[in-house]
Design a protein around this motif. Structure first.
Motif, PDB file in Angstrom:
ATOM      1  N   PRO A 128       0.836  -1.207   0.000  1.00 18.84           N
ATOM      2  CA  PRO A 128       0.000   0.000   0.000  1.00 18.84           C
ATOM      3  C   PRO A 128       0.870   1.255   0.000  1.00 18.84           C
ATOM      4  O   PRO A 128       2.033   1.221   0.385  1.00 18.84           O
ATOM      5  CB  PRO A 128      -0.786  -0.137   1.309  1.00 18.84           C
ATOM      6  N   THR A 131       1.350   5.826  -5.249  1.00 17.99           N
ATOM      7  CA  THR A 131       2.029   5.301  -6.430  1.00 17.99           C
ATOM      8  C   THR A 131       2.686   6.387  -7.267  1.00 17.99           C
ATOM      9  O   THR A 131       3.544   6.087  -8.095  1.00 17.99           O
ATOM     10  CB  THR A 131       1.036   4.533  -7.313  1.00 17.99           C
ATOM     11  N   THR A 138      -6.040   4.965 -13.189  1.00 19.43           N
ATOM     12  CA  THR A 138      -6.813   4.092 -12.293  1.00 19.43           C
ATOM     13  C   THR A 138      -7.378   2.865 -13.003  1.00 19.43           C
ATOM     14  O   THR A 138      -7.749   1.883 -12.346  1.00 19.43           O
ATOM     15  CB  THR A 138      -7.979   4.875 -11.661  1.00 19.43           C
ATOM     16  N   PHE A 141      -5.641  -0.352 -12.127  1.00 18.82           N
ATOM     17  CA  PHE A 141      -5.976  -0.874 -10.805  1.00 18.82           C
ATOM     18  C   PHE A 141      -7.378  -1.478 -10.787  1.00 18.82           C
ATOM     19  O   PHE A 141      -7.626  -2.483 -10.099  1.00 18.82           O
ATOM     20  CB  PHE A 141      -5.874   0.236  -9.768  1.00 18.82           C
ATOM     21  N   ILE A 146      -7.756  -3.775  -7.556  1.00 18.42           N
ATOM     22  CA  ILE A 146      -6.914  -3.234  -6.498  1.00 18.42           C
ATOM     23  C   ILE A 146      -7.596  -1.985  -5.945  1.00 18.42           C
ATOM     24  O   ILE A 146      -7.839  -1.024  -6.683  1.00 18.42           O
ATOM     25  CB  ILE A 146      -5.515  -2.871  -7.029  1.00 18.42           C
ATOM     26  N   THR A 148      -8.176   1.538  -4.522  1.00 18.62           N
ATOM     27  CA  THR A 148      -7.363   2.759  -4.548  1.00 18.62           C
ATOM     28  C   THR A 148      -8.218   3.961  -4.158  1.00 18.62           C
ATOM     29  O   THR A 148      -9.447   3.879  -4.079  1.00 18.62           O
ATOM     30  CB  THR A 148      -6.775   2.997  -5.948  1.00 18.62           C
ATOM     31  N   GLU A 156      -3.444   6.322  -4.825  1.00 23.32           N
ATOM     32  CA  GLU A 156      -2.867   5.685  -3.655  1.00 23.32           C
ATOM     33  C   GLU A 156      -3.523   4.325  -3.433  1.00 23.32           C
ATOM     34  O   GLU A 156      -4.752   4.207  -3.461  1.00 23.32           O
ATOM     35  CB  GLU A 156      -3.057   6.557  -2.415  1.00 23.32           C
ATOM     36  N   ILE A 157      -2.703   3.303  -3.263  1.00 23.21           N
ATOM     37  CA  ILE A 157      -3.218   1.960  -2.975  1.00 23.21           C
ATOM     38  C   ILE A 157      -3.559   1.876  -1.493  1.00 23.21           C
ATOM     39  O   ILE A 157      -2.735   2.234  -0.635  1.00 23.21           O
ATOM     40  CB  ILE A 157      -2.180   0.890  -3.367  1.00 23.21           C
ATOM     41  N   VAL A 161      -1.939  -5.934  -1.815  1.00 23.96           N
ATOM     42  CA  VAL A 161      -2.666  -6.832  -2.712  1.00 23.96           C
ATOM     43  C   VAL A 161      -1.709  -7.895  -3.239  1.00 23.96           C
ATOM     44  O   VAL A 161      -0.615  -7.567  -3.726  1.00 23.96           O
ATOM     45  CB  VAL A 161      -3.278  -6.060  -3.897  1.00 23.96           C
TER      46      VAL A 161
END
Length: 321
Positions: A128, A131, A138, A141, A146, A148, A156-157, A161
Motif C-alpha cells: 500500500p 504510487t 486508475t 488498478f 486493487i 485505490t 494511492e493503494i 494486494v
C-alpha cells in the motif's frame, strides 16, 4: 587474419577442458542458470576466481564427455553426474569449502522485471501507499481489482494486494502495472541444485547442517541401534552397557528373593532388612549436595574486595564548608 575455429574444433577443445577439470577437481556444484545473463555470469566467475571454475555448455556435449572420460579413466563415479545434467544447468568446479562457495554464488542475484508469460518463482505483493501516478491511470488498478483512492492528485493503494501467486504466469496487465510502479519483483542467479563430492551426490540442503545437527542425528541413530539390539537381544557396542545393567538387575532380583548373595547384593539386603538405614543414606547425600553450592557461595563472598571508604571529596562536600 586469425583462422576461426570450426564447430568440430570447438567441441574437441570443450571436451579437453571438461576432462581436465574432472581430473583436477573432486567437488562439483550443479547449478541452474535460468534467466542468468552473460554479464551476471561474468561477475559470478570473477567472484569465484581463485579456487572455483564455472563451466557452461550443452547437456548432450557434457554427458558425452563425462561418459567417454569415465570409460577412458575407469572411474565410474563420474557417471553419477549424467542424471544431474538436465535443463539449463552449469558446473561449478571447486577446491574450496562447498558451503562457502554455495553462499558466494547466492550473492550474485539481480532484480528482474515481471515479463509477460513468465512463471512467477515467488508471490508478488503490491504494497500500500502512494504510487505517484495521476488519476487517469486508475483503469489498471480497476482491472486487477486493487482498491485505490485519489490523494493529493495521485493514485494511492489502500491495502496490500497479492497480485501474482507463485507458479502462475504473469499476465499483460500485471506486467504493465508493475512496470509503471517500478517494481522488479523477481531476482535471478545461479541456483545450486545438487552437489557432487568424490563420487557422492547429495542435496545442497546438507551443506546447511551444523556440527550440532550432526551430533543430534548421530545420537538419534545410536539410540535406535541400542533399542533394536535390546529388543532382539543382540549384543552391540551401543547396547552393551544397558545389557550389563539389566543383567545386574536380574541377578540382584534373584539374590533378594533367595538366600543366594554376593558382595554387591549384601548392601541392598541390608537396606531392605532395615529401611531406616536407607533413609539416613539419602539424607546424607542430600546434605552433601546442598553443602557444595553453599561452600562455593561463601568462598566467592570471601573473595569479594572490601568497599573503599568514601572521602569527603568523593561525597561532593567538605565537613568544614
Amino acid at each position: 587474419m586469425a583462422v576461426k575455429p570450426s564447430k568440430a574444433d570447438k567441441k574437441i577443445a570443450y571436451d579437453a577442458k571438461l576432462c581436465q577439470l574432472l581430473d583436477e577437481y573432486t567437488q562439483i556444484l550443479i547449478a541452474a542458470a535460468d534467466n542468468v545473463g552473460s554479464n551476471q555470469l561474468q561477475n559470478i566467475r570473477k567472484g569465484l576466481r581463485g579456487d572455483s571454475v564455472v563451466l557452461m555448455g550443452k547437456n548432450t556435449m557434457m554427458k558425452r564427455s563425462v561418459r567417454m572420460h569415465a570409460e577412458k579413466t575407469g572411474n565410474q563415479a563420474f557417471l553419477n553426474l549424467i542424471p544431474l545434467l538436465q535443463g539449463n544447468v552449469g558446473l561449478i568446479f571447486t577446491k574450496g569449502d562447498l558451503k562457502e562457495v554455495s553462499e558466494e554464488v547466492a550473492k550474485y542475484k539481480v532484480g528482474a522485471p515481471a515479463r509477460v508469460g513468465l512463471v512467477a518463482p515467488i508471490d508478488v505483493v503490491v504494497p500500500p501507499g502512494n504510487t505517484g501516478l495521476d488519476p487517469s491511470q486508475t483503469s489498471f488498478f480497476q482491472v486487477l481489482n486493487i482498491p485505490t483512492k485519489i490523494n493529493k492528485g495521485t493514485v494511492e493503494i489502500i491495502t496490500p494486494v497479492e497480485l501474482i501467486k507463485k507458479g502462475e504466469k504473469v499476465g499483460s496487465s500485471e506486467a504493465a502495472l508493475l512496470a509503471k510502479l517500478g517494481i522488479r519483483p523477481f531476482s535471478y542467479g545461479l541456483v545450486v541444485l545438487s552437489v557432487y563430492d568424490n563420487g557422492s551426490v547429495f542435496s545442497p540442503e546438507v551443506l546447511d547442517l551444523t556440527e550440532e545437527d550432526l551430533i543430534q542425528k548421530f545420537a538419534t541413530g545410536v539410540s535406535m541401534v541400542t533399542a533394536l539390539s535390546l529388543a532382539i537381544s543382540y549384543p552391540t557396542l551401543a547396547a552393551a552397557p544397558h545389557m550389563f545393567i539389566n543383567a545386574y538387575k536380574n541377578v540382584l532380583s534373584v539374590a533378594v528373593a533367595t538366600e543366594y548373595s554376593f558382595p554387591q547384593a549384601d548392601k541392598v539386603k541390608e537396606y531392605l532388612a532395615d529401611p531406616s538405614k536407607f533413609a539416613v543414606a539419602v539424607a546424607a547425600v542430600a546434605t552433601d549436595a546442598g553443602a557444595a553450592p553453599a561452600a562455593a557461595a561463601v568462598a566467592a563472598e570471601e573473595k569479594k574486595p572490601e568497599p573503599e571508604e568514601e572521602s569527603d571529596d568523593d561525597m561532593g562536600f567538605s565537613l568544614f564548608d
